[in-house]
Design an enzyme around this catalytic site. Sequence first.
Site, mmCIF file in Angstrom:
data_model
loop_
_atom_site.group_PDB
_atom_site.id
_atom_site.type_symbol
_atom_site.label_atom_id
_atom_site.label_comp_id
_atom_site.label_asym_id
_atom_site.label_seq_id
_atom_site.Cartn_x
_atom_site.Cartn_y
_atom_site.Cartn_z
ATOM 1 N N SER A 60 0.789 -1.203 0.067
ATOM 2 C CA SER A 60 0.023 -0.005 -0.276
ATOM 3 C C SER A 60 1.002 1.181 -0.020
ATOM 4 C CB SER A 60 -0.951 -0.187 1.226
ATOM 5 O OG SER A 60 -1.785 -1.259 1.033
ATOM 6 N N ASN A 61 1.812 0.958 0.901
ATOM 7 C CA ASN A 61 2.703 2.526 0.835
ATOM 8 C C ASN A 61 3.592 2.797 -0.435
ATOM 9 O OD1 ASN A 61 2.579 3.552 3.742
ATOM 10 N ND2 ASN A 61 2.856 1.059 3.972
ATOM 11 N N TYR A 151 -3.283 -10.690 1.669
ATOM 12 C CA TYR A 151 -3.219 -9.430 2.431
ATOM 13 C C TYR A 151 -4.585 -8.801 2.695
ATOM 14 C CZ TYR A 151 -1.782 -4.269 2.565
ATOM 15 O OH TYR A 151 -1.553 -2.823 2.987
ATOM 16 N N LYS A 179 -0.658 -11.413 5.830
ATOM 17 C CA LYS A 179 -0.551 -9.863 6.348
ATOM 18 C C LYS A 179 -1.629 -9.551 6.873
ATOM 19 C CE LYS A 179 0.913 -5.340 5.930
ATOM 20 N NZ LYS A 179 1.242 -4.066 4.931
ATOM 21 N N SER A 181 -3.562 -6.390 8.477
ATOM 22 C CA SER A 181 -3.331 -4.946 8.968
ATOM 23 C C SER A 181 -4.540 -4.377 9.841
ATOM 24 C CB SER A 181 -3.237 -4.092 7.731
ATOM 25 O OG SER A 181 -2.007 -4.705 6.953
ATOM 26 N N GLY A 205 0.472 -6.382 10.350
ATOM 27 C CA GLY A 205 0.523 -5.202 9.497
ATOM 28 C C GLY A 205 0.844 -3.845 9.915
ATOM 29 N N ILE A 222 4.935 -6.560 8.587
ATOM 30 C CA ILE A 222 5.254 -5.828 7.577
ATOM 31 C C ILE A 222 4.780 -4.391 7.990
ATOM 32 C CG2 ILE A 222 4.758 -5.359 5.058
ATOM 33 C CD1 ILE A 222 4.026 -8.606 4.965
#
Length: 310
Positions: A60-61, A151, A179, A181, A205, A222
């Site tokens: 995402s980043n 994810y 992952k 988040s 996450g 992560i």
Amino acid sequence: MEYQRALSSSISRKSLDISGIYPPICTPYNHDESITFDKLEYNMKKWNQIPFKGYVVQGSNAEWCFQSWDERVQVVRETARLAAPGRVIMAGSGCESTRDTIRMCKDMSEAGAHALLVVNPFYFKDNMTSDALVAHFTAVADHSPLPIVMYNVPRNTGVDIPVDAVVKLAQHHNIIGIKDSGGDITRIASIVFATASSDFQVLAGSAGFLLAAYNVGCVGGICALANVLGEETCRLADLAQSNDLKAAMDLQLRLVGPNSCVTKRFGVPGLKTSMEWFGYYGGPPRSPLQSLSDNQVQAIKSEFQKSFFL
């Protein structure tokens, strides 16, 4: 690059150990919003000095949703080339359709990835039932040349992958982890418990709940904050697995404020802003994301100062 390809060829699905800390690296842009690969190399030289397990590229980043297909693949290729030997390259490969996700997985494999981080489809979120998601991830895993890490990021997708779907998918020979988040520690603990016999690895996450995640059986994280405070995030991971609970808790509490600033409060623009204070190139986000106002910058700086990182 040859070492990285050799690592890929030696990986046999569930055998890949993804435990440890990964920064989901930002994509550096020039002010005209083109990708600046010299700045990526600059950042990678610094990150390579930190004991990360590897790098998540096109998470995402990275603002992958604003990039073309070729850009997504090229950034992975360059990161794999620049990464220190032995680092795991986990490439974000999710697309809205199953067929495009499969195609992206194959392209990311050829670009030098070792594992693939696949976000769930979400545009038709009301139709993303447990059955639909199981069918999607199963088809992707069946055709992917590399291991799949699911994810779950409900804040961005509006979809929380159901626990029953995760448990069913954990049995697939080519799905090695998730992952998560969402920040729901009860949910994460439920996944760890229910998949204990499936050789399935769960990654936190966010650095904001990293200690709690380790305490319920996660194997790593992560964490956006690792782009900025990589040494400290790795240190927390070490402390979480030690007997020094007080030191682990003290560091976790110090990381909460800065982590909040570079995730849900100010997002990618906040992360890129804070990178500049620690010697990295952050640069501008790609529109429609906007750079922060002076007041917002000061708010982030204040959180880092209160936690004694600035």
